[in-house]
Structure formats: C-alpha cells, structure tokens
Motif scaffolding. Structure first.
Motif, mmCIF file in Angstrom:
data_model
loop_
_atom_site.group_PDB
_atom_site.id
_atom_site.type_symbol
_atom_site.label_atom_id
_atom_site.label_comp_id
_atom_site.label_asym_id
_atom_site.label_seq_id
_atom_site.Cartn_x
_atom_site.Cartn_y
_atom_site.Cartn_z
ATOM 1 N N LYS A 170 0.621 -1.162 -0.189
ATOM 2 C CA LYS A 170 0.047 0.100 0.148
ATOM 3 C C LYS A 170 0.873 0.884 0.057
ATOM 4 O O LYS A 170 2.616 1.500 0.451
ATOM 5 N N LYS A 171 0.187 1.938 0.020
ATOM 6 C CA LYS A 171 1.160 3.529 -0.681
ATOM 7 C C LYS A 171 2.243 4.066 0.833
ATOM 8 O O LYS A 171 2.858 5.048 0.558
ATOM 9 N N TYR A 172 2.053 3.589 2.172
ATOM 10 C CA TYR A 172 1.902 4.240 2.969
ATOM 11 C C TYR A 172 4.133 3.151 2.677
ATOM 12 O O TYR A 172 5.023 3.575 3.784
ATOM 13 N N ASP A 173 4.081 2.323 1.956
ATOM 14 C CA ASP A 173 5.319 2.046 1.884
ATOM 15 C C ASP A 173 6.281 2.826 1.565
ATOM 16 O O ASP A 173 7.404 2.397 1.389
ATOM 17 N N LYS A 174 5.618 3.728 0.974
ATOM 18 C CA LYS A 174 6.935 4.933 -0.062
ATOM 19 C C LYS A 174 7.882 5.455 1.207
ATOM 20 O O LYS A 174 8.564 5.687 1.274
ATOM 21 N N ARG A 175 6.380 5.625 2.395
ATOM 22 C CA ARG A 175 7.777 6.309 3.789
ATOM 23 C C ARG A 175 8.675 5.580 4.083
ATOM 24 O O ARG A 175 9.237 5.951 4.881
ATOM 25 N N LEU A 176 7.877 4.171 4.537
ATOM 26 C CA LEU A 176 8.662 3.054 4.867
ATOM 27 C C LEU A 176 9.762 2.585 4.171
ATOM 28 O O LEU A 176 11.191 2.642 5.095
ATOM 29 N N VAL A 177 9.595 2.662 3.127
ATOM 30 C CA VAL A 177 11.047 2.052 2.574
ATOM 31 C C VAL A 177 11.996 4.016 2.385
ATOM 32 O O VAL A 177 13.382 3.424 2.585
ATOM 33 N N GLY A 178 11.404 4.932 2.165
ATOM 34 C CA GLY A 178 12.064 6.266 2.871
ATOM 35 C C GLY A 178 13.208 6.089 3.947
ATOM 36 O O GLY A 178 13.882 6.553 4.104
ATOM 37 N N GLY A 184 -3.140 -0.602 -7.626
ATOM 38 C CA GLY A 184 -3.525 0.079 -8.528
ATOM 39 C C GLY A 184 -4.863 0.751 -7.787
ATOM 40 O O GLY A 184 -5.768 1.316 -7.993
ATOM 41 N N LEU A 185 -5.187 -0.377 -7.090
ATOM 42 C CA LEU A 185 -6.883 -0.269 -6.208
ATOM 43 C C LEU A 185 -6.928 0.598 -5.145
ATOM 44 O O LEU A 185 -5.451 0.114 -4.208
ATOM 45 N N ASP A 186 -8.029 1.654 -4.781
ATOM 46 C CA ASP A 186 -7.377 1.649 -3.412
ATOM 47 C C ASP A 186 -6.441 2.403 -3.742
ATOM 48 O O ASP A 186 -6.144 3.202 -3.974
ATOM 49 N N ILE A 187 -5.709 2.293 -2.625
ATOM 50 C CA ILE A 187 -4.771 2.647 -1.168
ATOM 51 C C ILE A 187 -3.146 1.274 -2.073
ATOM 52 O O ILE A 187 -1.915 2.141 -1.779
ATOM 53 N N HIS A 188 -3.397 0.881 -2.929
ATOM 54 C CA HIS A 188 -2.632 -0.028 -2.687
ATOM 55 C C HIS A 188 -1.257 0.686 -4.274
ATOM 56 O O HIS A 188 -2.185 1.592 -5.057
ATOM 57 N N LEU A 189 0.075 0.259 -4.626
ATOM 58 C CA LEU A 189 0.615 0.847 -5.303
ATOM 59 C C LEU A 189 0.253 0.273 -6.644
ATOM 60 O O LEU A 189 0.099 -0.017 -6.998
ATOM 61 N N LYS A 190 0.810 1.623 -7.287
ATOM 62 C CA LYS A 190 0.421 1.878 -8.465
ATOM 63 C C LYS A 190 1.644 0.121 -9.262
ATOM 64 O O LYS A 190 2.201 0.156 -9.250
ATOM 65 N N LYS A 191 0.987 0.198 -10.133
ATOM 66 C CA LYS A 191 1.829 -0.907 -11.158
ATOM 67 C C LYS A 191 3.407 -0.391 -11.263
ATOM 68 O O LYS A 191 5.082 -0.639 -11.621
ATOM 69 N N VAL A 199 12.011 -8.645 11.961
ATOM 70 C CA VAL A 199 9.907 -8.060 11.935
ATOM 71 C C VAL A 199 9.368 -7.767 10.954
ATOM 72 O O VAL A 199 9.558 -8.174 9.542
ATOM 73 N N TRP A 200 8.651 -7.914 11.316
ATOM 74 C CA TRP A 200 7.165 -7.898 10.080
ATOM 75 C C TRP A 200 6.131 -7.100 10.495
ATOM 76 O O TRP A 200 5.704 -6.340 11.841
ATOM 77 N N GLY A 201 5.175 -7.059 9.666
ATOM 78 C CA GLY A 201 3.723 -5.979 10.145
ATOM 79 C C GLY A 201 2.909 -5.391 8.675
ATOM 80 O O GLY A 201 4.356 -6.031 7.592
ATOM 81 N N HIS A 202 2.812 -4.338 7.883
ATOM 82 C CA HIS A 202 2.414 -3.513 7.711
ATOM 83 C C HIS A 202 2.370 -2.238 7.657
ATOM 84 O O HIS A 202 2.718 -1.609 8.663
ATOM 85 N N SER A 203 2.573 -1.223 6.188
ATOM 86 C CA SER A 203 3.249 -0.380 6.617
ATOM 87 C C SER A 203 1.665 1.069 7.643
ATOM 88 O O SER A 203 2.374 2.095 7.839
ATOM 89 N N TYR A 204 1.129 0.914 6.480
ATOM 90 C CA TYR A 204 -0.973 0.927 6.910
ATOM 91 C C TYR A 204 -0.552 1.275 8.583
ATOM 92 O O TYR A 204 -1.095 2.381 9.210
#
Length: 266
Positions: free
Chosen positions: A24-32, A51-58, A182-187
C-alpha cells in the motif's frame, strides 16, 4: 583439528531483516526510512490489487523497492487454506509472473495471506518456485528458522520491538548465528500514529559492524550456500561449489571461501 564456525558475510554473526505486506501507499514512507538508515526489507505484494484503492500502482514498484526484495503474497489475498488447490496454484503462480514482469528478477518468496496455510500448501510451494514463506506471530527470539516454509518472525513491530532490538544489539557471544526478523504492514504506522517507532528502531539498529542487513531471500540463499560447502573429513580444507563467497571462522580467524574455490585451513 581446526575449530570451524559458519559465519554470515564478512564474518558477522548477526543478521537483521524486515518483512512488510500488501504493497500500500504507506510503503513509500517506510522504504524512505529503511533507505535512510541502511536497513533492507522484503515487501510482499498482491499484484492483482495494484492500483486499487490505496495500493501502489504497477509503475511505482520497480523504482520504489530497488535495493530491497519484492516477494509474492498471492494475486488477490484470499484465505488460501479454504481454497481448492487449483486456485492456490493460480494465486501464487500468477502473482509471481506479474511481479517478475515488473521487477525483472525471479520472485522466490511468499508470505501467507491472512496468515493462512496448512501442510498441503507448504508441500506445494517448492513446485511453484517458492523457496520460503513467512507466517504470522511472534517468537521473541533470534533463532534461525528450522523450516523456511514456516518462517516465524522475531516480532511484529507493535510487539516488544525496542525490547527485542536492545537484546539483539547487545548480543556478543559468537557461538551462534542470530537473526532478528521484524514484520508488519506499513499502513499500521499511519493508523496507530507511531511512525516514530520504526524511525527510532532503524536508527538504533543501524550501522552496527556485527550485523548483516539483508532481505529475506538473501538470508535463504546464504544459509543454503553455507549448507552446500564441502568440508574434508579431517577439516583441513573446504570446497565451495557455489558462485558466491562464504565466510568461516577458523580457529577464530575469519576466512573468505570464494565461489568455485577450495580453501585450505592448515
């Protein structure tokens, strides 16, 4: 006879890896944050949801996750233990194919969607090109997995993260190889308003000389490399049939065993 101990690259005895799901789009901040501190992660994506909802685009995937690992999470994130085998096969293979078309390398890992798996699913994975899969839960220790198809993390980031990090960083006895996972979800960081947690963690564990920072598949590949070394019966030399180097401690001296070489100890 020499005392020989297997090591992580460059003679290190600890490794750290991160594992985040859903793309999801929050991965951008996490990767940073990861990139800022030199932390490496594996990101498990559902290619059918891009590309759906808040998922990243291809078209965001390849550049965003460069230097990290893109891994499978099934095509559409079903609870696969309830699915017929035909659907499970399609979900995993289609996800692999789509992700490989995007990133340009072989996708060989998986995290089970919704933590859903069983013995039958595990038995299918190697035939689908999957070499490891992460389950959910926390084990609160730093042991290497005994089964890469049932890979349980040290902790979710909301479970004893800094306590585990402190214990991990302070490990100094080198008779074992240690893994913090460590695991989780960025959202979840956005939902819980605790981005400072992962920032502080990465700052705390970064730039440690005794830690190898690696993706999930890098750890799998390196453990397999170590296990494929061919030692002489009297422990005076070893042959490395792999292409990449392995590292050993021989009588407390760190030795690089280069790919395709035979290295003598005495």
């Amino acid at each position: 006879m020499a005392t020989i101990l297997k090591c992580f690259p460059f003679g290190k005895f600890k490794t750290l890896t991160m594992s985040y799901d859903d793309g999801k789009k929050y991965d951008k901040r996490l990767v940073g944050i990861f990139n800022k501190y030199g932390i490496k992660g594996t990101f498990h994506l559902n290619s059918g949801l891009l590309g759906l909802d808040i998922h990243l685009k291809k078209d965001e995937i390849k550049d965003l996750y460069r230097g990290h690992e893109v891994s499978a999470h099934t095509l559409t994130h079903p609870t696969i233990a309830r699915c017929p085998s035909e659907q499970i096969i399609k979900e995993i293979l289609s996800d692999r194919k789509n992700l490989e078309d995007i990133v340009g390398y072989t996708v060989r890992g998986l995290s089970y969607p919704n933590g859903s798996y069983n013995a039958e699913i595990k038995s299918m994975l190697k035939y689908l090109g999957i070499e490891y899969s992460r389950i959910v839960g926390n084990k609160d220790n730093f042991e290497l997995p005994s089964d890469f198809y049932e890979w349980k993390a040290t902790c979710h980031h909301n479970h004893n993260l800094m306590e585990n990090a402190k214990s991990f960083v302070e490990l100094h006895k080198k008779q074992y190889l240690y893994l913090m996972y460590v695991w989780g979800h960025s959202y979840e960081f956005d939902k819980d308003n605790n981005w400072s947690l992962i920032e502080n963690f990465c700052n705390y564990v970064s730039n440690k000389e005794d830690i190898w920072y690696a993706t999930n598949i890098e750890i799998v590949d390196y453990i397999n490399l170590l296990n494929n070394l061919k030692f002489s019966a009297n422990s005076t030399f070893v042959h490395n049939p792999s292409a990449k180097s392995a590292w050993l401690s021989v009588n407390n001296e760190i030795i690089e065993v280069k790919g395709g070489s035979t290295t003598k100890f005495l």
